[in-house]
Scaffold this active site. Structure first.
Site, PDB file in Angstrom:
ATOM      1  N   GLY A 189      41.476 -88.227 -10.741  1.00  0.00           N
ATOM      2  CA  GLY A 189      42.233 -88.116  -9.543  1.00  0.00           C
ATOM      3  C   GLY A 189      40.747 -86.987  -8.998  1.00  0.00           C
ATOM      4  O   GLY A 189      41.333 -86.438  -8.582  1.00  0.00           O
ATOM      5  N   ASN A 194      38.978 -96.613   0.387  1.00  0.00           N
ATOM      6  CA  ASN A 194      38.891 -96.398  -0.977  1.00  0.00           C
ATOM      7  C   ASN A 194      37.520 -96.417  -1.095  1.00  0.00           C
ATOM      8  O   ASN A 194      36.777 -96.465  -0.068  1.00  0.00           O
ATOM      9  CB  ASN A 194      39.105 -98.269  -1.572  1.00  0.00           C
ATOM     10  N   HIS A 232      34.577 -97.037  -3.937  1.00  0.00           N
ATOM     11  CA  HIS A 232      34.501 -98.040  -5.411  1.00  0.00           C
ATOM     12  C   HIS A 232      32.832 -97.816  -5.984  1.00  0.00           C
ATOM     13  O   HIS A 232      31.962 -97.216  -4.884  1.00  0.00           O
ATOM     14  CB  HIS A 232      34.173 -99.571  -4.686  1.00  0.00           C
TER      15      HIS A 232
HETATM   16  C1  GRF Z   1      36.426 -94.154  -9.863  1.00  0.00           C
HETATM   17  O1  GRF Z   1      35.481 -94.504 -10.062  1.00  0.00           O
HETATM   18  C2  GRF Z   1      36.086 -94.712  -7.895  1.00  0.00           C
HETATM   19  O2  GRF Z   1      35.264 -94.870  -7.422  1.00  0.00           O
HETATM   20  C3  GRF Z   1      37.207 -96.142  -8.689  1.00  0.00           C
HETATM   21  O3  GRF Z   1      37.961 -95.237  -9.425  1.00  0.00           O
HETATM   22  C4  GRF Z   1      37.196 -94.593 -10.384  1.00  0.00           C
HETATM   23  C5  GRF Z   1      38.580 -92.887 -10.284  1.00  0.00           C
HETATM   24  O4  GRF Z   1      37.967 -91.651 -10.330  1.00  0.00           O
HETATM   25  N1  GRF Z   1      37.316 -96.471  -7.800  1.00  0.00           N
HETATM   26  P1  GRF Z   1      39.302 -90.596 -10.327  1.00  0.00           P
HETATM   27  O5  GRF Z   1      40.559 -90.714 -10.807  1.00  0.00           O
HETATM   28  O6  GRF Z   1      38.767 -90.509  -8.651  1.00  0.00           O
HETATM   29  O7  GRF Z   1      38.737 -89.740 -11.471  1.00  0.00           O
END
Ligand code: GRF
Length: 213
Positions: free
Chosen positions: A19, A114, A116
């Site tokens: 998160g 989203n 990524h």
């Molecule tokens: C991040 O690297 C995001 O880009 C990907 O999943 C990861 C989530 O990290 N979709 P966090 O839970 O926000 O720390």
């Protein structure tokens, strides 16, 4: 800071784990960089560390385990109902490890984001930072995009480039990309919520239409 007379948009943030992007969004709202507030955090995993953090901040949270639903649509239906119940207007996927059904995408059409950890369309899917490192690219980065029915595919809002250093391994690269992710998510929300924009095909164009001639 944005114009204070702007109404605050209610965000729903969906997580499955750490998160850190959710925290960055909450912090940007608190610093008044974005005219928004996080109205609900949804996790499909009760053990997601981000969920406990959100609860400690006094942000409403809900756990909806996909394991308790027979179909993807059934689970998504429960998530959409929870989001609507909290008055959520925009949905932010932040490490949410679930594909969204067409039903979900249509329920919040054009209002789901989203993030990524690669420069899409390169390296969609899982473990993008490792994919990029193994491929040997010299530049990677992150992408914030609107969500459509395909995985890691919708119109791009913000991208940030991160050089791949000689000494990098997938973990050090991922850590530097993550720093950029936190800024990119806030920037994407700020721009979408405070600037005029339109969609031309899959291109997001910022700025008033009359100013572009
Ligand atoms: C991040 O690297 C995001 O880009 C990907 O999943 C990861 C989530 O990290 N979709 P966090 O839970 O926000 O720390």
């Amino acid at each position: 800071m944005y114009n204070r007379s702007m109404a605050k948009t209610k965000l729903g943030v969906l997580i499955s784990g750490r998160g850190s992007n959710m925290k960055a969004i909450v912090a940007a709202c608190q610093r008044e960089e974005i005219p928004a507030e996080v109205a609900l955090v949804v996790s499909n995993r009760a053990s997601a560390p981000g969920l406990a953090w959100a609860g400690e901040q006094g942000i409403p949270t809900v756990v909806l385990s996909h394991r308790e639903y027979a179909t993807r649509e059934g689970h998504d239906g429960a998530v959409v109902t929870a989001l609507r119940g909290a008055g959520v207007e925009w949905v932010c996927l932040a490490g949410y490890m679930r594909l969204l059904s067409a039903y979900f995408v249509e329920s919040y059409a054009g209002r789901i984001l989203n993030i990524h950890p690669s420069l899409l369309p390169s390296f969609p899917g899982l473990d993008a930072q490792r994919q990029a490192w193994k491929y040997g690219v010299k530049v990677s980065g992150c992408t914030v995009h609107l969500v459509d029915a395909e995985l890691d595919h919708g119109p791009i809002v913000v991208q940030r480039a991160v050089p791949v250093l000689e000494a990098d391994d997938p973990e050090t690269l991922a850590a530097r990309i993550l720093e950029q992710e936190h800024q990119a998510y806030a920037e994407a929300l700020r721009r979408l919520l405070t600037e005029p924009w339109s969609l031309e095909g899959r291109r997001i164009r910022f700025g008033a239409l009359e100013a572009r001639t």
